[in-house]
Design a protein around this motif. Structure first.
Motif, PDB file in Angstrom:
ATOM      1  N   ASP A 147       1.619  -9.904 -10.478  1.00  0.00           N
ATOM      2  CA  ASP A 147       0.565  -9.589 -11.440  1.00  0.00           C
ATOM      3  C   ASP A 147       0.629  -8.128 -11.866  1.00  0.00           C
ATOM      4  O   ASP A 147       1.171  -7.273 -11.167  1.00  0.00           O
ATOM      5  CB  ASP A 147      -0.816  -9.857 -10.831  1.00  0.00           C
ATOM      6  N   THR A 148       0.075  -7.848 -13.035  1.00  0.00           N
ATOM      7  CA  THR A 148      -0.100  -6.471 -13.478  1.00  0.00           C
ATOM      8  C   THR A 148      -1.596  -6.202 -13.591  1.00  0.00           C
ATOM      9  O   THR A 148      -2.350  -7.041 -14.083  1.00  0.00           O
ATOM     10  CB  THR A 148       0.577  -6.223 -14.835  1.00  0.00           C
ATOM     11  N   VAL A 149      -2.010  -5.060 -13.105  1.00  0.00           N
ATOM     12  CA  VAL A 149      -3.428  -4.686 -13.141  1.00  0.00           C
ATOM     13  C   VAL A 149      -3.545  -3.256 -13.635  1.00  0.00           C
ATOM     14  O   VAL A 149      -2.589  -2.481 -13.572  1.00  0.00           O
ATOM     15  CB  VAL A 149      -4.096  -4.808 -11.751  1.00  0.00           C
ATOM     16  N   ARG A 198      -6.180  -0.286  -8.557  1.00  0.00           N
ATOM     17  CA  ARG A 198      -5.371  -0.263  -7.344  1.00  0.00           C
ATOM     18  C   ARG A 198      -4.958   1.156  -7.018  1.00  0.00           C
ATOM     19  O   ARG A 198      -4.801   2.000  -7.891  1.00  0.00           O
ATOM     20  CB  ARG A 198      -4.111  -1.138  -7.515  1.00  0.00           C
ATOM     21  N   ASP A 203       1.985  -2.850  -5.301  1.00  0.00           N
ATOM     22  CA  ASP A 203       0.894  -2.784  -4.338  1.00  0.00           C
ATOM     23  C   ASP A 203       0.557  -4.207  -3.902  1.00  0.00           C
ATOM     24  O   ASP A 203       1.008  -5.184  -4.503  1.00  0.00           O
ATOM     25  CB  ASP A 203      -0.323  -2.114  -4.986  1.00  0.00           C
ATOM     26  N   TRP A 204      -0.232  -4.318  -2.844  1.00  0.00           N
ATOM     27  CA  TRP A 204      -0.753  -5.624  -2.450  1.00  0.00           C
ATOM     28  C   TRP A 204      -1.790  -6.069  -3.471  1.00  0.00           C
ATOM     29  O   TRP A 204      -2.608  -5.263  -3.921  1.00  0.00           O
ATOM     30  CB  TRP A 204      -1.393  -5.555  -1.065  1.00  0.00           C
ATOM     31  N   SER A 205      -1.764  -7.337  -3.820  1.00  0.00           N
ATOM     32  CA  SER A 205      -2.704  -7.852  -4.811  1.00  0.00           C
ATOM     33  C   SER A 205      -4.081  -8.100  -4.209  1.00  0.00           C
ATOM     34  O   SER A 205      -5.089  -8.100  -4.900  1.00  0.00           O
ATOM     35  CB  SER A 205      -2.166  -9.151  -5.426  1.00  0.00           C
ATOM     36  N   ASP A 249       0.453 -11.491  -1.570  1.00  0.00           N
ATOM     37  CA  ASP A 249       0.807 -11.417  -2.979  1.00  0.00           C
ATOM     38  C   ASP A 249       0.897  -9.959  -3.413  1.00  0.00           C
ATOM     39  O   ASP A 249       0.201  -9.089  -2.875  1.00  0.00           O
ATOM     40  CB  ASP A 249      -0.230 -12.131  -3.849  1.00  0.00           C
ATOM     41  N   CYS A 258       1.277  -6.960  -6.759  1.00  0.00           N
ATOM     42  CA  CYS A 258       0.967  -6.664  -8.155  1.00  0.00           C
ATOM     43  C   CYS A 258       1.595  -5.318  -8.502  1.00  0.00           C
ATOM     44  O   CYS A 258       2.034  -4.568  -7.631  1.00  0.00           O
ATOM     45  CB  CYS A 258      -0.541  -6.617  -8.386  1.00  0.00           C
ATOM     46  N   THR A 271       0.742  -1.739 -10.482  1.00  0.00           N
ATOM     47  CA  THR A 271      -0.370  -0.960 -11.023  1.00  0.00           C
ATOM     48  C   THR A 271      -0.024  -0.351 -12.384  1.00  0.00           C
ATOM     49  O   THR A 271      -0.894   0.170 -13.061  1.00  0.00           O
ATOM     50  CB  THR A 271      -0.767   0.167 -10.053  1.00  0.00           C
TER      51      THR A 271
END
Length: 225
Positions: free
Chosen positions: A28-30, A35, A97-99, A104, A106, A108
């Motif tokens: 995922d991208t956040v 994060r 990083d950890w999601s 899972d 992700c 940042t």
């Protein structure tokens, strides 16, 4: 932005697409504000290793570390390989990083480079994954042999490639070439060998799974016949 950089939206769309392959390909991208990044993966690894020990009922710390490391390597190799081969983008993994509380992952930041514009796409792919793994390894809470850690990375690489081959068989040629070249790069050299056209593998080290109660050996383990 220099000529090798992909646009952030290209990286995001590529990652969303390969996430549809399922399993370890999801990354995922956040937004950066959501994060911490910058060492958070290393800092959170010890808890994941302890969770492995708890799950398998063993107090041998290096077993949990090795198995958690193998799983992390698979979660890194899978999206990087798929992005590079399906979309021609090598995602920048320094912001991984950890999601959440599980395993899972992700990103940042949505950054990456155009593989065809790089001097060596093979070295770029290797560096993105190996750089993250080495950072995590610098903070391990149990002593694990360097050769075992390199073998974990190789095992995860070929396992990820084999899964990608099953879902995208048209990639057989470039995927097999990239996997073989990666196995001759850096510390992956000498860790094992591909044994068949479906990217089966025999590693030269053991991940220690056999030392967990009821663990047994993995299909690519050097301890099997």
């Amino acid at each position: 932005m220099n000529a090798t950089e992909a646009r952030p939206e290209q990286v995001t769309e590529a990652l969303r697409d390969i996430a549809r392959l399922g399993g370890f390909f999801a990354l995922d991208t956040v937004a950066p504000r959501d994060r911490a990044g910058g060492g958070a993966l290393r800092d959170g690894f010890a808890a994941r290793a302890r969770a492995v020990n708890d799950r398998f009922g063993t107090a041998e710390a290096r077993v949990g570390v090795s198995i958690a490391h193998l799983g992390l390597a698979a979660r890194l190799w899978s999206p990087v390989l798929a992005c590079a081969l399906v979309h021609g983008i090598v995602p920048t993994m320094s912001a991984v990083d950890w999601s959440g509380e599980g395993t899972d992952l992700c990103l940042t930041e949505s950054r990456g480079r155009i593989a065809a514009r790089l001097p060596s796409p093979v070295e770029a792919v290797h560096a993105e994954v190996d750089g993250v793994l080495r950072d995590v390894e610098s903070g391990l809470t149990a002593k694990v042999a360097p050769g075992l850690l390199a073998g974990n990375s190789a095992s995860a690489l070929v396992g990820s490639a084999a899964q990608l081959l099953r879902t995208r068989p048209a990639l057989r040629g470039p995927l097999t070439r990239l996997t073989r070249e990666l196995l001759e790069t850096g510390r992956l050299r000498g860790t094992g060998r591909i044994t068949g056209p479906r990217l089966t593998f025999r590693r030269n080290s053991c991940c220690l799974f056999y030392r967990a109660p009821g663990g047994g050996t993995c299909g690519d383990c050097c301890l099997t016949g």
